[in-house]
Design an enzyme around this catalytic site. Sequence first.
Site, PDB file in Angstrom:
ATOM      1  N   GLY A 280       0.905  12.598  -5.300  1.00 42.79           N
ATOM      2  CA  GLY A 280       1.544  13.717  -4.591  1.00 42.79           C
ATOM      3  C   GLY A 280       0.855  15.034  -4.850  1.00 42.79           C
ATOM      4  O   GLY A 280       1.261  16.061  -4.342  1.00 42.79           O
TER       5      GLY A 280
ATOM      6  N   ARG B 145     -10.260   7.634  16.034  1.00 45.56           N
ATOM      7  CA  ARG B 145     -10.286   6.944  17.331  1.00 45.56           C
ATOM      8  C   ARG B 145      -9.727   7.830  18.436  1.00 45.56           C
ATOM      9  O   ARG B 145     -10.309   7.971  19.516  1.00 45.56           O
ATOM     10  CB  ARG B 145      -9.475   5.648  17.208  1.00 45.56           C
ATOM     11  CG  ARG B 145      -9.210   4.907  18.500  1.00 45.56           C
ATOM     12  CD  ARG B 145      -8.409   3.640  18.209  1.00 45.56           C
ATOM     13  NE  ARG B 145      -8.070   2.917  19.410  1.00 45.56           N
ATOM     14  CZ  ARG B 145      -6.950   3.096  20.093  1.00 45.56           C
ATOM     15  NH1 ARG B 145      -6.063   4.014  19.702  1.00 45.56           N
ATOM     16  NH2 ARG B 145      -6.710   2.377  21.175  1.00 45.56           N
TER      17      ARG B 145
ATOM     18  N   ASP C 164      -0.036  13.120   0.623  1.00 41.76           N
ATOM     19  CA  ASP C 164       0.840  13.995  -0.168  1.00 41.76           C
ATOM     20  C   ASP C 164       1.946  14.691   0.645  1.00 41.76           C
ATOM     21  O   ASP C 164       2.928  15.168   0.065  1.00 41.76           O
ATOM     22  CB  ASP C 164       0.011  15.077  -0.878  1.00 41.76           C
ATOM     23  CG  ASP C 164      -1.030  14.499  -1.819  1.00 41.76           C
ATOM     24  OD1 ASP C 164      -0.814  13.380  -2.309  1.00 41.76           O
ATOM     25  OD2 ASP C 164      -2.052  15.164  -2.058  1.00 41.76           O
TER      26      ASP C 164
ATOM     27  N   ARG D  98       9.540   1.484 -19.954  1.00 41.63           N
ATOM     28  CA  ARG D  98       8.218   0.997 -19.539  1.00 41.63           C
ATOM     29  C   ARG D  98       7.659   1.946 -18.474  1.00 41.63           C
ATOM     30  O   ARG D  98       8.414   2.600 -17.763  1.00 41.63           O
ATOM     31  CB  ARG D  98       8.320  -0.400 -18.915  1.00 41.63           C
ATOM     32  CG  ARG D  98       8.627  -1.499 -19.915  1.00 41.63           C
ATOM     33  CD  ARG D  98       7.449  -1.746 -20.862  1.00 41.63           C
ATOM     34  NE  ARG D  98       7.680  -2.883 -21.741  1.00 41.63           N
ATOM     35  CZ  ARG D  98       8.408  -2.882 -22.845  1.00 41.63           C
ATOM     36  NH1 ARG D  98       9.048  -1.776 -23.205  1.00 41.63           N
ATOM     37  NH2 ARG D  98       8.529  -3.965 -23.591  1.00 41.63           N
TER      38      ARG D  98
ATOM     39  N   ARG E 265      -3.131   4.811  -1.684  1.00 45.73           N
ATOM     40  CA  ARG E 265      -3.969   5.393  -0.638  1.00 45.73           C
ATOM     41  C   ARG E 265      -4.521   4.350   0.332  1.00 45.73           C
ATOM     42  O   ARG E 265      -5.152   4.715   1.337  1.00 45.73           O
ATOM     43  CB  ARG E 265      -5.135   6.177  -1.282  1.00 45.73           C
ATOM     44  CG  ARG E 265      -4.711   7.455  -1.959  1.00 45.73           C
ATOM     45  CD  ARG E 265      -5.487   8.648  -1.447  1.00 45.73           C
ATOM     46  NE  ARG E 265      -6.882   8.514  -1.724  1.00 45.73           N
ATOM     47  CZ  ARG E 265      -7.533   9.104  -2.745  1.00 45.73           C
ATOM     48  NH1 ARG E 265      -6.857   9.908  -3.551  1.00 45.73           N
ATOM     49  NH2 ARG E 265      -8.803   8.938  -2.922  1.00 45.73           N
TER      50      ARG E 265
ATOM     51  N   ARG F 278     -11.940   9.273  21.528  1.00 44.02           N
ATOM     52  CA  ARG F 278     -11.712   8.787  22.899  1.00 44.02           C
ATOM     53  C   ARG F 278     -11.155   9.886  23.795  1.00 44.02           C
ATOM     54  O   ARG F 278     -11.520   9.969  24.965  1.00 44.02           O
ATOM     55  CB  ARG F 278     -10.812   7.550  22.864  1.00 44.02           C
ATOM     56  CG  ARG F 278     -11.547   6.393  22.173  1.00 44.02           C
ATOM     57  CD  ARG F 278     -11.163   5.043  22.674  1.00 44.02           C
ATOM     58  NE  ARG F 278     -12.125   4.054  22.217  1.00 44.02           N
ATOM     59  CZ  ARG F 278     -11.814   2.800  21.890  1.00 44.02           C
ATOM     60  NH1 ARG F 278     -10.560   2.392  21.956  1.00 44.02           N
ATOM     61  NH2 ARG F 278     -12.755   1.960  21.524  1.00 44.02           N
TER      62      ARG F 278
ATOM     63  N   ASN G 135      22.405  -1.340 -16.852  1.00 44.36           N
ATOM     64  CA  ASN G 135      21.512  -1.911 -17.858  1.00 44.36           C
ATOM     65  C   ASN G 135      20.048  -1.693 -17.547  1.00 44.36           C
ATOM     66  O   ASN G 135      19.187  -1.912 -18.380  1.00 44.36           O
ATOM     67  CB  ASN G 135      21.778  -3.407 -18.010  1.00 44.36           C
ATOM     68  CG  ASN G 135      23.139  -3.633 -18.628  1.00 44.36           C
ATOM     69  OD1 ASN G 135      23.597  -2.812 -19.422  1.00 44.36           O
ATOM     70  ND2 ASN G 135      23.802  -4.697 -18.232  1.00 44.36           N
TER      71      ASN G 135
HETATM   72  O1  F6P Z   1      -4.562  14.302  -2.205  1.00 36.75           O
HETATM   73  C1  F6P Z   1      -4.450  12.919  -2.248  1.00 36.75           C
HETATM   74  C2  F6P Z   1      -4.464  12.431  -3.658  1.00 36.75           C
HETATM   75  O2  F6P Z   1      -4.300  11.021  -3.618  1.00 36.75           O
HETATM   76  C3  F6P Z   1      -3.434  13.065  -4.586  1.00 36.75           C
HETATM   77  O3  F6P Z   1      -2.152  12.519  -4.431  1.00 36.75           O
HETATM   78  C4  F6P Z   1      -4.047  12.787  -5.935  1.00 36.75           C
HETATM   79  O4  F6P Z   1      -3.627  13.748  -6.873  1.00 36.75           O
HETATM   80  C5  F6P Z   1      -5.527  12.902  -5.670  1.00 36.75           C
HETATM   81  O5  F6P Z   1      -5.698  12.694  -4.288  1.00 36.75           O
HETATM   82  C6  F6P Z   1      -6.375  11.921  -6.441  1.00 36.75           C
HETATM   83  O6  F6P Z   1      -7.694  12.192  -6.156  1.00 36.75           O
HETATM   84  P1  F6P Z   1      -8.943  11.264  -6.561  1.00 36.75           P
HETATM   85  O7  F6P Z   1      -8.954  10.098  -5.617  1.00 36.75           O
HETATM   86  O8  F6P Z   1     -10.120  12.146  -6.361  1.00 36.75           O
HETATM   87  O9  F6P Z   1      -8.703  10.825  -7.962  1.00 36.75           O
END
Ligand code: F6P
Length: 326
Positions: free
Chosen positions: A174, A24, A131, A250, A259, A28, A218
Site C-alpha cells: 500500500g 491495449r 495502492d 504469527r 502485484r 487500439r 480463539n
Molecule cells: O507502489 C506499488 C508497490 O507495490 C507498493 O505497494 C510497495 O510499497 C512498492 O511498490 C514495492 O516496490 P518494489 O517492487 O520496488 O519493492
Amino acid sequence: MAAIKCIGILTSGGDAPGMNAAIRAVTRTAIFNGFKVKGIMRGYKGLVFNEIVDFKSQSVSNIIQQGGTILKTARCKEFQTPEGRKTAYENMQAAGIDALVVIGGDGSLTGAGIFAQEYDVPIVGLPGTIDNDLGGTDSTIGYDTALNTIMEAVDKLRDTASSHERLFFVEVMGHTAGYLALNSALATGSEAAIIPEMETEVDQLAELINHGFRKSKNSAIVIVAENPKTGGATALAERVKKEFPQYDARVTILGHIQRGGSPTAHDRILASRLGEASIEALLQGQRNVMIGIRNGEITYVPFSKAVSHDKPIDRNNLELVKILSI
Ligand code: F6P
C-alpha cells in the site's frame, strides 16, 4: 500546439494487473483515431536509453488477461536528473513522438508533471498502481485485483488460524496508504486493520487487544499495512510476544504476490475505459492531466492533485470492520 501524429506509451514504477489492458486500449484507440503508436520499454528508462519500438494493433493482441506489463517497467534514477530528462526529450523527438501516455503511480505521474513543465510535451497519465493512493479517481488500475489476491490468501490463513487458535498479522502492500489493508479487512471479515492513516491518533494494537475483539474468540486475523517507519506486522507480533504473551501470534507477509496475476473484470474494464479516455483527452487538447473515474464519470485530474495524497480513507469502513467482527 502542433498537431499530434504519434503517441508514445510507457508503464513505470511498480507494475499492476490491468496495465496490459490499458496498453491495449491506448494503442487500439489511438490507431482507430489515425495516430501512430510507439511503445517505450522499461518506463522512463526507455526514453533515456532510447528503447522505443513501433506498435501496431497486433502488438497488443492476447494481453488483456495477462498480469504485469509487456512494456516492462522500472524506477528510473536518470530521469530524476535534468540531464536525463533532456536526453529523454531528444530521444522522443528523434523517434517522432509528439505526446505521451504514462501509466503508473505517484512517482511516475510526478515525473510526468516535471517533464511536462520543462518541455512542451502533451502528457496524459493513467492511474496504474495496486495502492489506490491517487487522488481524483475512485480506483486505480490493479487495486481490485490486488484486493482479490489478498482476500484469497487471507481466506486460506483463516483456516489455519482457526485450527491452531492463533492471532495472525497479515502484512499487505500500500506504500504509505491503507486502502488495501482496510478494504481487504472488510472483505475477509478480519478483526482489525492497522493502517498508516491512524498511526498518530491511537495505539491501534493496544486498542485492538484491550477493546477490539471478543475475548472468547480463539483466533483472529489482523491486516497490517506495510510501514517501514513502524516495522509493520513483524514489529506488532514482537510487541504481542512481550506485552500480551497469552496470544500465539504469527506473521504472514504477502509481498509481491499482490502485484501479480490476471486482472479482475473490474480492472480490465477500468483500464479499457481509461485507455480510451486518454486518447479522447489528447484529441480534446487536454495535457498534463491524469484520467480518473469518479462515480462512473471520466475525470481529468491535474498531476499535482493526483499525487497530493489527499484522498482520505473512509473512516466508516474502519468502524465497520470492528462492528462486523464483534
Ligand atoms: O507502489 C506499488 C508497490 O507495490 C507498493 O505497494 C510497495 O510499497 C512498492 O511498490 C514495492 O516496490 P518494489 O517492487 O520496488 O519493492
